[in-house]
Write a protein that holds these residues in place. Sequence first.
Motif, PDB file in Angstrom:
ATOM      1  N   GLY A  97       0.719  -1.196  -0.011  1.00 59.96           N
ATOM      2  CA  GLY A  97       0.066   0.216  -0.076  1.00 59.96           C
ATOM      3  C   GLY A  97       0.737   1.242   0.068  1.00 59.96           C
ATOM      4  N   VAL A  98       2.115   1.127  -0.332  1.00 57.68           N
ATOM      5  CA  VAL A  98       3.073   2.177  -0.221  1.00 57.68           C
ATOM      6  C   VAL A  98       2.621   3.269  -1.355  1.00 57.68           C
ATOM      7  CG1 VAL A  98       4.858   1.604  -1.591  1.00 57.68           C
ATOM      8  CG2 VAL A  98       5.329   3.269   0.100  1.00 57.68           C
ATOM      9  N   SER A  99       2.055   2.745  -2.309  1.00 55.42           N
ATOM     10  CA  SER A  99       1.476   3.748  -3.432  1.00 55.42           C
ATOM     11  C   SER A  99       0.405   4.623  -3.023  1.00 55.42           C
ATOM     12  CB  SER A  99       1.103   2.869  -4.885  1.00 55.42           C
ATOM     13  OG  SER A  99       0.313   2.049  -4.571  1.00 55.42           O
ATOM     14  N   MET A 158      -5.587   2.837   0.950  1.00 58.39           N
ATOM     15  CA  MET A 158      -4.349   2.600   1.748  1.00 58.39           C
ATOM     16  C   MET A 158      -4.486   1.581   2.816  1.00 58.39           C
ATOM     17  SD  MET A 158      -1.471   5.166   3.885  1.00 58.39           S
ATOM     18  CE  MET A 158      -3.001   5.298   5.187  1.00 58.39           C
ATOM     19  N   VAL A 159      -5.702   1.653   3.754  1.00 55.76           N
ATOM     20  CA  VAL A 159      -5.932   0.758   4.800  1.00 55.76           C
ATOM     21  C   VAL A 159      -6.258  -0.521   4.298  1.00 55.76           C
ATOM     22  CG1 VAL A 159      -7.884   0.372   6.443  1.00 55.76           C
ATOM     23  CG2 VAL A 159      -6.838   2.625   6.087  1.00 55.76           C
ATOM     24  N   ARG A 160      -7.022  -0.777   3.107  1.00 59.30           N
ATOM     25  CA  ARG A 160      -7.243  -1.794   2.490  1.00 59.30           C
ATOM     26  C   ARG A 160      -5.941  -2.601   1.999  1.00 59.30           C
ATOM     27  NH1 ARG A 160     -12.985  -1.985  -0.714  1.00 59.30           N
ATOM     28  NH2 ARG A 160     -14.475  -1.208   0.982  1.00 59.30           N
ATOM     29  N   MET A 161      -5.363  -2.070   1.593  1.00 58.82           N
ATOM     30  CA  MET A 161      -3.955  -2.611   0.799  1.00 58.82           C
ATOM     31  C   MET A 161      -3.163  -3.081   2.186  1.00 58.82           C
ATOM     32  SD  MET A 161      -3.261  -0.024  -2.365  1.00 58.82           S
ATOM     33  CE  MET A 161      -1.943  -0.986  -3.018  1.00 58.82           C
ATOM     34  N   GLN A 162      -3.179  -2.438   3.200  1.00 55.61           N
ATOM     35  CA  GLN A 162      -2.563  -2.736   4.420  1.00 55.61           C
ATOM     36  C   GLN A 162      -2.853  -3.986   5.126  1.00 55.61           C
ATOM     37  OE1 GLN A 162      -2.182   0.984   6.539  1.00 55.61           O
ATOM     38  NE2 GLN A 162      -0.147   1.393   5.659  1.00 55.61           N
ATOM     39  N   ASP A 164      -4.831  -6.168   3.706  1.00 59.89           N
ATOM     40  CA  ASP A 164      -5.152  -7.473   2.898  1.00 59.89           C
ATOM     41  C   ASP A 164      -4.402  -8.832   3.381  1.00 59.89           C
ATOM     42  OD1 ASP A 164      -7.057  -7.925   0.947  1.00 59.89           O
ATOM     43  OD2 ASP A 164      -5.231  -8.127  -0.557  1.00 59.89           O
ATOM     44  N   GLY A 165      -3.078  -8.401   3.722  1.00 65.43           N
ATOM     45  CA  GLY A 165      -2.407  -9.671   4.035  1.00 65.43           C
ATOM     46  C   GLY A 165      -2.836 -10.446   5.276  1.00 65.43           C
ATOM     47  N   ARG A 166      -3.732  -9.879   6.115  1.00 65.83           N
ATOM     48  CA  ARG A 166      -4.268 -10.962   7.267  1.00 65.83           C
ATOM     49  C   ARG A 166      -5.501 -11.353   6.883  1.00 65.83           C
ATOM     50  NH1 ARG A 166      -8.540  -8.353   9.448  1.00 65.83           N
ATOM     51  NH2 ARG A 166      -8.233  -9.224  11.650  1.00 65.83           N
ATOM     52  N   LEU A 167      -5.906 -11.483   5.847  1.00 66.07           N
ATOM     53  CA  LEU A 167      -7.155 -12.111   5.437  1.00 66.07           C
ATOM     54  C   LEU A 167      -6.787 -13.440   4.794  1.00 66.07           C
ATOM     55  CD1 LEU A 167      -9.307  -9.385   3.685  1.00 66.07           C
ATOM     56  CD2 LEU A 167      -9.550 -10.267   5.986  1.00 66.07           C
ATOM     57  N   PRO A 168      -7.586 -14.554   5.013  1.00 68.42           N
ATOM     58  CA  PRO A 168      -7.265 -16.063   4.151  1.00 68.42           C
ATOM     59  C   PRO A 168      -7.035 -15.553   2.640  1.00 68.42           C
ATOM     60  CG  PRO A 168      -8.881 -16.213   5.727  1.00 68.42           C
ATOM     61  CD  PRO A 168      -8.768 -14.653   5.359  1.00 68.42           C
ATOM     62  N   PRO A 169      -6.230 -16.412   1.912  1.00 66.61           N
ATOM     63  CA  PRO A 169      -5.932 -16.057   0.458  1.00 66.61           C
ATOM     64  C   PRO A 169      -7.136 -15.752  -0.276  1.00 66.61           C
ATOM     65  CG  PRO A 169      -4.478 -17.829   1.295  1.00 66.61           C
ATOM     66  CD  PRO A 169      -5.305 -17.526   2.657  1.00 66.61           C
ATOM     67  N   ALA A 170      -8.224 -16.642  -0.006  1.00 68.39           N
ATOM     68  CA  ALA A 170      -9.629 -16.597  -0.810  1.00 68.39           C
ATOM     69  C   ALA A 170     -10.291 -15.233  -0.618  1.00 68.39           C
ATOM     70  CB  ALA A 170     -10.458 -17.908  -0.500  1.00 68.39           C
ATOM     71  N   ARG A 172      -8.809 -12.427   0.077  1.00 68.97           N
ATOM     72  CA  ARG A 172      -8.044 -10.990  -0.228  1.00 68.97           C
ATOM     73  C   ARG A 172      -8.356 -10.388  -1.403  1.00 68.97           C
ATOM     74  NH1 ARG A 172      -1.936 -13.610   1.089  1.00 68.97           N
ATOM     75  NH2 ARG A 172      -2.438 -14.075   3.278  1.00 68.97           N
ATOM     76  N   ARG A 173      -8.395  -8.948  -1.401  1.00 72.25           N
ATOM     77  CA  ARG A 173      -8.895  -8.051  -2.489  1.00 72.25           C
ATOM     78  C   ARG A 173      -7.693  -8.298  -3.495  1.00 72.25           C
ATOM     79  NH1 ARG A 173     -10.550  -5.166   2.255  1.00 72.25           N
ATOM     80  NH2 ARG A 173     -12.363  -5.076   2.310  1.00 72.25           N
ATOM     81  N   ASN A 174      -6.356  -8.379  -3.061  1.00 73.89           N
ATOM     82  CA  ASN A 174      -5.261  -8.189  -4.033  1.00 73.89           C
ATOM     83  C   ASN A 174      -5.243  -7.012  -5.060  1.00 73.89           C
ATOM     84  OD1 ASN A 174      -4.284 -10.814  -3.163  1.00 73.89           O
ATOM     85  ND2 ASN A 174      -5.761 -11.931  -4.347  1.00 73.89           N
ATOM     86  N   TYR A 175      -5.461  -6.111  -4.529  1.00 76.68           N
ATOM     87  CA  TYR A 175      -5.212  -4.791  -5.485  1.00 76.68           C
ATOM     88  C   TYR A 175      -3.913  -4.662  -6.070  1.00 76.68           C
ATOM     89  CZ  TYR A 175      -9.602  -3.251  -3.165  1.00 76.68           C
ATOM     90  OH  TYR A 175     -10.850  -3.150  -2.622  1.00 76.68           O
TER      91      TYR A 175
END
Length: 329
Positions: A97-99, A158-162, A164-170, A172-175
């Motif tokens: 989410g740095v972008s 930014m919040v969502r991208m940061q 995302d990694g805590r969610l199960p792979p299925a 994840r939003r994977n922006y």
Amino acid sequence: MGVKGFVEGGIASIVAGCTTHPLDLIKVRMQLQGETHASAPAARQFRPALAFHEGTHTISIPAAAHTAPLPPPPRVGLVSVGVKIVQQEGAAALFSGVSATVLRQSLYSTTRMGLYDMMKQKWTDPNSGSMPLGMKIAAGLTAGGIGAAVGNPADVAMVRMQADGRLPPAQRRNYKSVVDAIVRMCKDEGLTSLWRGSSLTVNRAMLVTASQLASYDQFKETILEKGWMKDGLGTHVTASFAAGFVAAVASNPVDVIKTRVMNMKVEPGEAPPYSGALDCAIKTVRSEGPLALYKGFVPTISRQGPFTIVLFVTLEQVRKLFQEFQVSI
């Protein structure tokens, strides 16, 4: 006056935001701890068939499943969360989410820093060369609110991208980037989703800007007036760290609620987990206790301190360079 204050503030904010991004990401992950548990269904456990003999009669109770509350999730600290992220997602995940951070600082912080500078120049007493604390706070509240409204879409992304990694792979939003996040949010959830939690963002930004910018100016002026230090790096670091602490204490509860409202997943045809900021605050306190509003405080102060130091030290250096090279914009 031009746009000099906006450019100076924008450069300093982007440098500070990128430098402290990993700490911000850890803060977001810590603020979301316990949220899934609070809204998850109770665990189902199996009860075997039972038989009791009473005289000549046998009473049978068939096997059945019954619910039992899940044990509370373990609370982990700043270092543990950071290590876990690196182990499970790789070191690059610390900059997820740095972008969005760059875009957020370009919109939100550039606006608030520029507006604050304009009001400061306009409201400063020409005789004393300073602005009363009350006027500083008013300028910070105004500049922060306007800046937050401008930068909210990048804040949500930014919040969502940061997170995302805590969610199960299925799940994840994977922006792919902040642009992809904003486009997909508009497409899947509507344009209004870009301003989800905007009231919280505005309130938080008003608190942060008023406490951060106003207190920095106040601390700096006090240090110079008392003659404790000369106007230099030591003064800038001391005043900025004190300002960062004040900003962290004032903004953390609003920041927790903002993070959760922005990150919530709204399934089609289903009611959202939270109907608004107040509902989120009530549910958070009921399920996790009042101290949940200060979740992530250690990374918040750990980030606010360095962020504020980098912000104001960079700002002072940029101003110095602009003066030396007589940059007029």
